[in-house]
Design a protein around this motif. Structure first.
Motif, PDB file in Angstrom:
ATOM      1  N   LEU A 131       0.800  -1.375   0.194  1.00 35.51           N
ATOM      2  CA  LEU A 131       0.228   0.371   0.028  1.00 35.51           C
ATOM      3  C   LEU A 131       0.770   0.763  -0.265  1.00 35.51           C
ATOM      4  O   LEU A 131       1.627   1.215   0.383  1.00 35.51           O
ATOM      5  N   ASP A 132       0.700   2.271  -1.106  1.00 36.56           N
ATOM      6  CA  ASP A 132       1.754   3.366  -0.732  1.00 36.56           C
ATOM      7  C   ASP A 132       1.590   4.090   0.997  1.00 36.56           C
ATOM      8  O   ASP A 132       1.021   3.399   1.611  1.00 36.56           O
ATOM      9  N   LYS A 133       3.180   4.675   1.339  1.00 35.94           N
ATOM     10  CA  LYS A 133       2.628   5.140   2.236  1.00 35.94           C
ATOM     11  C   LYS A 133       1.547   6.098   2.779  1.00 35.94           C
ATOM     12  O   LYS A 133       1.620   5.753   3.835  1.00 35.94           O
ATOM     13  N   TYR A 140       0.614   0.648  -9.667  1.00 35.71           N
ATOM     14  CA  TYR A 140       1.686   0.922  -9.678  1.00 35.71           C
ATOM     15  C   TYR A 140       0.780   2.484  -9.261  1.00 35.71           C
ATOM     16  O   TYR A 140      -0.780   3.256  -9.547  1.00 35.71           O
ATOM     17  N   HIS A 141       0.110   3.015  -7.901  1.00 35.69           N
ATOM     18  CA  HIS A 141      -1.044   4.170  -7.519  1.00 35.69           C
ATOM     19  C   HIS A 141      -2.323   3.588  -8.034  1.00 35.69           C
ATOM     20  O   HIS A 141      -2.566   4.879  -8.583  1.00 35.69           O
ATOM     21  N   GLN A 142      -2.364   2.730  -8.370  1.00 38.08           N
ATOM     22  CA  GLN A 142      -3.689   2.850  -9.121  1.00 38.08           C
ATOM     23  C   GLN A 142      -4.552   3.361  -9.102  1.00 38.08           C
ATOM     24  O   GLN A 142      -5.327   4.469  -9.668  1.00 38.08           O
ATOM     25  N   VAL A 143      -5.386   3.726  -7.452  1.00 42.90           N
ATOM     26  CA  VAL A 143      -6.559   4.477  -6.997  1.00 42.90           C
ATOM     27  C   VAL A 143      -6.195   5.749  -7.451  1.00 42.90           C
ATOM     28  O   VAL A 143      -6.926   6.727  -7.943  1.00 42.90           O
ATOM     29  N   ARG A 144      -5.437   6.879  -7.290  1.00 43.95           N
ATOM     30  CA  ARG A 144      -4.815   7.428  -7.404  1.00 43.95           C
ATOM     31  C   ARG A 144      -4.449   8.283  -8.247  1.00 43.95           C
ATOM     32  O   ARG A 144      -5.240   9.503  -9.296  1.00 43.95           O
TER      33      ARG A 144
HETATM   34  N1  URA Z   1      -4.395   2.111  -5.058  1.00 47.20           N
HETATM   35  C1  URA Z   1      -3.167   3.132  -4.909  1.00 47.20           C
HETATM   36  O1  URA Z   1      -2.956   5.009  -4.916  1.00 47.20           O
HETATM   37  N2  URA Z   1      -2.602   3.553  -3.393  1.00 47.20           N
HETATM   38  C2  URA Z   1      -2.433   2.149  -2.962  1.00 47.20           C
HETATM   39  O2  URA Z   1      -1.858   2.019  -1.528  1.00 47.20           O
HETATM   40  C3  URA Z   1      -3.059   1.443  -3.322  1.00 47.20           C
HETATM   41  C4  URA Z   1      -3.760   1.639  -4.969  1.00 47.20           C
END
Ligand code: URA
Length: 256
Positions: free
Chosen positions: A118-120, A201-205
């Motif tokens: 998970l991201d920081k 990488y950072h998918q949801v963001r």
């Molecule tokens: N998507 C994100 O941007 N951050 C995460 O830690 C997991 C999924």
């Protein structure tokens, strides 16, 4: 060390001093000294001849070190409530998730690793394991273990997110393969739940950045059929049992 079976116990017998060394209790020499000083007990009786003990499956429940039950045997899976501000890394600078574990657990061999990252600044359900086979099974793209995130946003939702995220055609900047279809549920003007079947990488963001929004806070609620315990405080963790580990793979994935 030999690979663990379903109960987490090494398949073949191994020497007690080696097992304790692999669990982080010290070097084999230090463990010999622990035993000589009467600090290791089996069924309450001091065990001084540690090298000669035959290991049996109920063994770990009968053993104490300094009056404490033995640490979990190899083959453990932990559920952690990851707080924001800690990194899923063994070696980066700054606060690390591994620092939230007991000091001895950080010396285990095989080592505990996070199951994916998970991201920081992302909080929520994080698994850690020392079992490489389980780790790979969970993160394998073939398994499509679904992950559900709750996102708090800087701007109001635009209305296009559900269709775009579900399309299977959404491209993220710098990538050459479209995202798999993702689930989307509106929770408020600036809050939504996103279900992913993959982990870029950072998918949801990046998905929200692609529609001109910004994720202010992100929290993972579930991983497959496993939901983060409500009463697990940020930074706390607990062991999963065999049924809970199975449950990870029981939840249906979003179809492509
Ligand atoms: N998507 C994100 O941007 N951050 C995460 O830690 C997991 C999924």
């Amino acid at each position: 060390m030999s690979s663990p079976n379903k109960s987490g116990f090494p398949r073949s017998a191994c020497r007690l001093d080696r097992l304790l060394a692999n669990l982080g209790y010290g070097s084999r020499r230090e463990i010999e000294i622990l035993a000589r000083n009467g600090r290791i007990r089996l069924d309450g009786a001091v065990l001084r001849e540690i090298g000669r003990v035959a290991l049996t499956p109920d063994f770990s429940a009968r053993l104490t070190v300094d009056g404490e039950a033995l640490d979990p045997l190899p083959g453990m899976v932990l559920m952690m409530h990851k707080p924001p501000g800690v990194t899923c890394s063994h070696k980066e600078a700054g606060p690390l998730v591994y620092r939230l574990l007991p000091e001895r657990w950080r010396r285990r061999d095989p080592a505990l690793s996070t199951v994916g990252r998970l991201d920081k600044e992302t909080s929520g359900l994080l698994l850690l394991t020392d079992d490489g086979a389980i780790l790979h099974k969970i993160i394998s793209p073939r398994r499509k273990v679904a992950k559900i995130y709750r996102a708090l946003l800087a701007c109001d939702l635009g209305g296009e997110e559900a269709d775009l995220f579900a399309s299977g055609a959404m491209m993220l900047e710098g990538e050459d393969k479209p995202l798999r279809p993702a689930g989307f549920e509106i929770l408020g003007a600036r809050e939504a739940r996103v279900t992913l079947n993959e982990g870029r990488y950072h998918q949801v963001r990046r998905m929200f950045a692609a529609v001109g929004n910004h994720v202010v806070a992100l929290h993972r609620e579930t991983l497959g059929g496993l939901t983060l315990d409500e009463n697990l405080a940020p930074g706390a963790f607990r062991l999963l049992d065999a049924l809970e580990i199975e449950a990870i793979f029981a939840a249906p994935a979003i179809s492509d």
